[in-house]
Design a protein around this motif. Sequence first.
Motif, mmCIF file in Angstrom:
data_model
loop_
_atom_site.group_PDB
_atom_site.id
_atom_site.type_symbol
_atom_site.label_atom_id
_atom_site.label_comp_id
_atom_site.label_asym_id
_atom_site.label_seq_id
_atom_site.Cartn_x
_atom_site.Cartn_y
_atom_site.Cartn_z
ATOM 1 N N LYS A 109 -6.657 8.040 -9.044
ATOM 2 C CA LYS A 109 -8.117 7.881 -8.955
ATOM 3 C C LYS A 109 -8.674 7.433 -10.306
ATOM 4 O O LYS A 109 -9.515 6.532 -10.374
ATOM 5 N N SER A 110 -8.205 8.069 -11.386
ATOM 6 C CA SER A 110 -8.681 7.734 -12.738
ATOM 7 C C SER A 110 -8.348 6.299 -13.116
ATOM 8 O O SER A 110 -9.093 5.647 -13.857
ATOM 9 N N ALA A 111 -7.217 5.806 -12.605
ATOM 10 C CA ALA A 111 -6.778 4.438 -12.921
ATOM 11 C C ALA A 111 -7.354 3.412 -11.950
ATOM 12 O O ALA A 111 -6.995 2.228 -12.009
ATOM 13 N N ASN A 112 -8.230 3.861 -11.057
ATOM 14 C CA ASN A 112 -8.848 2.967 -10.075
ATOM 15 C C ASN A 112 -7.808 2.283 -9.186
ATOM 16 O O ASN A 112 -7.943 1.112 -8.833
ATOM 17 N N ARG A 113 -6.762 3.018 -8.849
ATOM 18 C CA ARG A 113 -5.735 2.500 -7.939
ATOM 19 C C ARG A 113 -5.636 3.428 -6.727
ATOM 20 O O ARG A 113 -4.562 3.815 -6.288
ATOM 21 N N TYR A 114 -6.797 3.772 -6.211
ATOM 22 C CA TYR A 114 -6.886 4.710 -5.085
ATOM 23 C C TYR A 114 -7.958 4.235 -4.123
ATOM 24 O O TYR A 114 -9.052 3.847 -4.540
ATOM 25 N N LYS A 115 -7.624 4.212 -2.841
ATOM 26 C CA LYS A 115 -8.609 3.878 -1.817
ATOM 27 C C LYS A 115 -8.611 4.976 -0.761
ATOM 28 O O LYS A 115 -7.580 5.575 -0.481
ATOM 29 N N GLU A 116 -9.766 5.182 -0.173
ATOM 30 C CA GLU A 116 -9.927 6.275 0.784
ATOM 31 C C GLU A 116 -10.192 5.742 2.182
ATOM 32 O O GLU A 116 -10.915 4.764 2.355
ATOM 33 N N VAL A 117 -9.583 6.391 3.180
ATOM 34 C CA VAL A 117 -9.861 6.068 4.572
ATOM 35 C C VAL A 117 -10.383 7.329 5.252
ATOM 36 O O VAL A 117 -10.222 8.434 4.743
ATOM 37 N N LYS A 118 -10.987 7.153 6.390
ATOM 38 C CA LYS A 118 -11.597 8.286 7.073
ATOM 39 C C LYS A 118 -10.537 9.140 7.748
ATOM 40 O O LYS A 118 -9.685 8.642 8.474
ATOM 41 N N ARG A 119 -10.610 10.426 7.498
ATOM 42 C CA ARG A 119 -9.710 11.374 8.144
ATOM 43 C C ARG A 119 -10.044 11.453 9.627
ATOM 44 O O ARG A 119 -11.204 11.363 10.025
ATOM 45 N N THR A 120 -9.019 11.625 10.467
ATOM 46 C CA THR A 120 -9.234 11.742 11.906
ATOM 47 C C THR A 120 -9.715 13.145 12.240
ATOM 48 O O THR A 120 -8.964 14.117 12.117
ATOM 49 N N VAL A 154 0.841 -1.194 0.000
ATOM 50 C CA VAL A 154 0.000 0.000 0.000
ATOM 51 C C VAL A 154 0.878 1.247 0.000
ATOM 52 O O VAL A 154 1.804 1.362 0.806
ATOM 53 N N TRP A 155 0.581 2.174 -0.889
ATOM 54 C CA TRP A 155 1.337 3.425 -0.986
ATOM 55 C C TRP A 155 0.579 4.547 -0.288
ATOM 56 O O TRP A 155 -0.610 4.755 -0.507
ATOM 57 N N CYS A 156 1.266 5.282 0.574
ATOM 58 C CA CYS A 156 0.734 6.505 1.179
ATOM 59 C C CYS A 156 1.778 7.588 0.968
ATOM 60 O O CYS A 156 2.981 7.313 1.023
ATOM 61 N N ASP A 157 1.368 8.823 0.740
ATOM 62 C CA ASP A 157 2.354 9.899 0.637
ATOM 63 C C ASP A 157 1.815 11.187 1.218
ATOM 64 O O ASP A 157 0.624 11.323 1.499
ATOM 65 N N GLY A 158 2.722 12.126 1.438
ATOM 66 C CA GLY A 158 2.307 13.403 2.010
ATOM 67 C C GLY A 158 3.490 14.194 2.519
ATOM 68 O O GLY A 158 4.658 13.818 2.356
ATOM 69 N N CYS A 159 3.171 15.309 3.167
ATOM 70 C CA CYS A 159 4.204 16.176 3.762
ATOM 71 C C CYS A 159 4.699 15.586 5.078
ATOM 72 O O CYS A 159 5.882 15.662 5.397
ATOM 73 N N TYR A 160 3.776 15.062 5.863
ATOM 74 C CA TYR A 160 4.065 14.524 7.193
ATOM 75 C C TYR A 160 4.854 15.543 8.027
ATOM 76 O O TYR A 160 5.862 15.227 8.639
ATOM 77 N N ASP A 161 4.333 16.769 7.988
ATOM 78 C CA ASP A 161 4.937 17.847 8.761
ATOM 79 C C ASP A 161 4.262 17.890 10.123
ATOM 80 O O ASP A 161 3.040 17.826 10.208
ATOM 81 N N MET A 162 5.029 17.994 11.184
ATOM 82 C CA MET A 162 4.483 17.923 12.534
ATOM 83 C C MET A 162 3.615 16.675 12.667
ATOM 84 O O MET A 162 2.413 16.740 12.908
ATOM 85 N N VAL A 163 4.222 15.528 12.486
ATOM 86 C CA VAL A 163 3.507 14.239 12.512
ATOM 87 C C VAL A 163 2.703 14.094 13.805
ATOM 88 O O VAL A 163 3.237 14.281 14.896
ATOM 89 N N HIS A 164 1.422 13.791 13.666
ATOM 90 C CA HIS A 164 0.542 13.656 14.828
ATOM 91 C C HIS A 164 -0.291 12.380 14.697
ATOM 92 O O HIS A 164 -0.141 11.624 13.725
ATOM 93 N N PHE A 165 -1.157 12.142 15.665
ATOM 94 C CA PHE A 165 -1.917 10.889 15.672
ATOM 95 C C PHE A 165 -2.896 10.787 14.508
ATOM 96 O O PHE A 165 -3.335 9.689 14.161
ATOM 97 N N GLY A 166 -3.225 11.914 13.867
ATOM 98 C CA GLY A 166 -4.064 11.858 12.671
ATOM 99 C C GLY A 166 -3.337 11.174 11.526
ATOM 100 O O GLY A 166 -3.899 10.335 10.821
ATOM 101 N N HIS A 167 -2.055 11.548 11.337
ATOM 102 C CA HIS A 167 -1.231 10.864 10.340
ATOM 103 C C HIS A 167 -1.131 9.378 10.673
ATOM 104 O O HIS A 167 -1.278 8.513 9.806
ATOM 105 N N ALA A 168 -0.845 9.100 11.943
ATOM 106 C CA ALA A 168 -0.673 7.714 12.381
ATOM 107 C C ALA A 168 -1.949 6.904 12.152
ATOM 108 O O ALA A 168 -1.891 5.750 11.710
ATOM 109 N N ASN A 169 -3.096 7.504 12.419
ATOM 110 C CA ASN A 169 -4.364 6.783 12.243
ATOM 111 C C ASN A 169 -4.630 6.471 10.778
ATOM 112 O O ASN A 169 -5.147 5.403 10.438
ATOM 113 N N SER A 170 -4.251 7.388 9.896
ATOM 114 C CA SER A 170 -4.391 7.152 8.465
ATOM 115 C C SER A 170 -3.511 5.973 8.031
ATOM 116 O O SER A 170 -3.947 5.102 7.268
#
Length: 390
Positions: free
Chosen positions: A137-148, A32-48
């Motif tokens: 998203k267009s290639a159907n290689r994207y899944k979504e999880v709930k934001r904290t 599974v691929w996740c990406d982002g800035c991960y600036d000031m990493v907090h439990f919201g990032h961790a939950n994702s």
Amino acid sequence: MSEKLMNGTCNGNGDVTSNKCNGTGKGNEIRVWCDGCYDMVHFGHANSLRQAKALGDKVIVGIHTDEEITKHKGPPVFTEEERVKMVKGIKWVDEVVLGAPYVTTLEVLDQNNCDFCVHGDDITMTAEGVDTYHLVKSANRYKEVKRTAGVSTTDLVGRMLLLTRNHFRQGSAEYDIEKEGSSNMGQDSSAKSPWTGCSQFLPTTQKIIQFSDGKSPNPSDKIVYVAGAFDLFHVGHLDFLEKASKLGDYLIVGLHTDPVVNSYKGSNYPIMNLHERVLSVLACKFVNEVVIGAPYCVTEELLDHFKIDIVCHGRTPIAMEDGKIDPYAVPKTRAIFELLDSGNEMTTERIVERIISHRLEYERRNQAKEKKEIEAFEALQRQKQTQKAG
């Protein structure tokens, strides 16, 4: 933990274990691929990342460069090196990729043998207002999880900026800050953006269980105990906990309550409340257990109850309880107390200083981010209404 640059091999050692390596892999492992800035990493990032891990076998995290973040979002609070270290410290992360592009491409997924990309249900955009995940998203290689709900980097920056305002208020105006709106900062529910604006975080026992590894120590395990505020969980905390974990087999972290932290930190500390700090610490891969609302003084009862073999403290000053009682007197008497030098100079206060010294930059960053989010949300609502009408 594997770490590589974007143009590296399929994984840290060159082995292909995924069922997708440029679309030709044969393994059964779901990456599974996740990406982002991960600036000031907090439990919201961790939950994702925790939710992403539940969708596959390995989580590979791509981290944007400082240059990319500054271009599309504004200056990051932490350096690239600090952000990488924090992400590697999260228990659900298997590999880290440096220099991930701001717009996620199919080539990035294939190059890193990833089956699909996972992100929260908020929208992230480039400086030009383009959805950064539109290609996958267009290639159907994207899944979504709930934001904290209840936390974001923008929210935390806002809390620290509010911290500075209170210092200049006296008398009847001292508490006016509580009544101020924050649409320019995004740190409470009066902010206009549905993603940047944060309501109060509401903890549940389920969330704590999800973050906990649920493992008890073995009878022969050497148990290490540390205690503190662990406010705005940062690289200094991470390095300290890593060193403490190496002194034994099972690491317990005692977290002080908000009033206790305020008694020895002063001002408006802690910036994160106890519930938020609990999840931030539980997400750390070096931590096995957390004592919620631990006593400031390490007592005989606490040591005996958890069968603690060694108690550690960092190089930060130890405040005496009531100005005269050493909180570590009991473990010192038992000769099980040890001072640890993490080798890292980062403190919560230094993070706040960074924010304050670049206050106008961060305020502009937050305003621009919220403006883009509002426009995107309104466009999304119009699209939904059009689909319903059709």
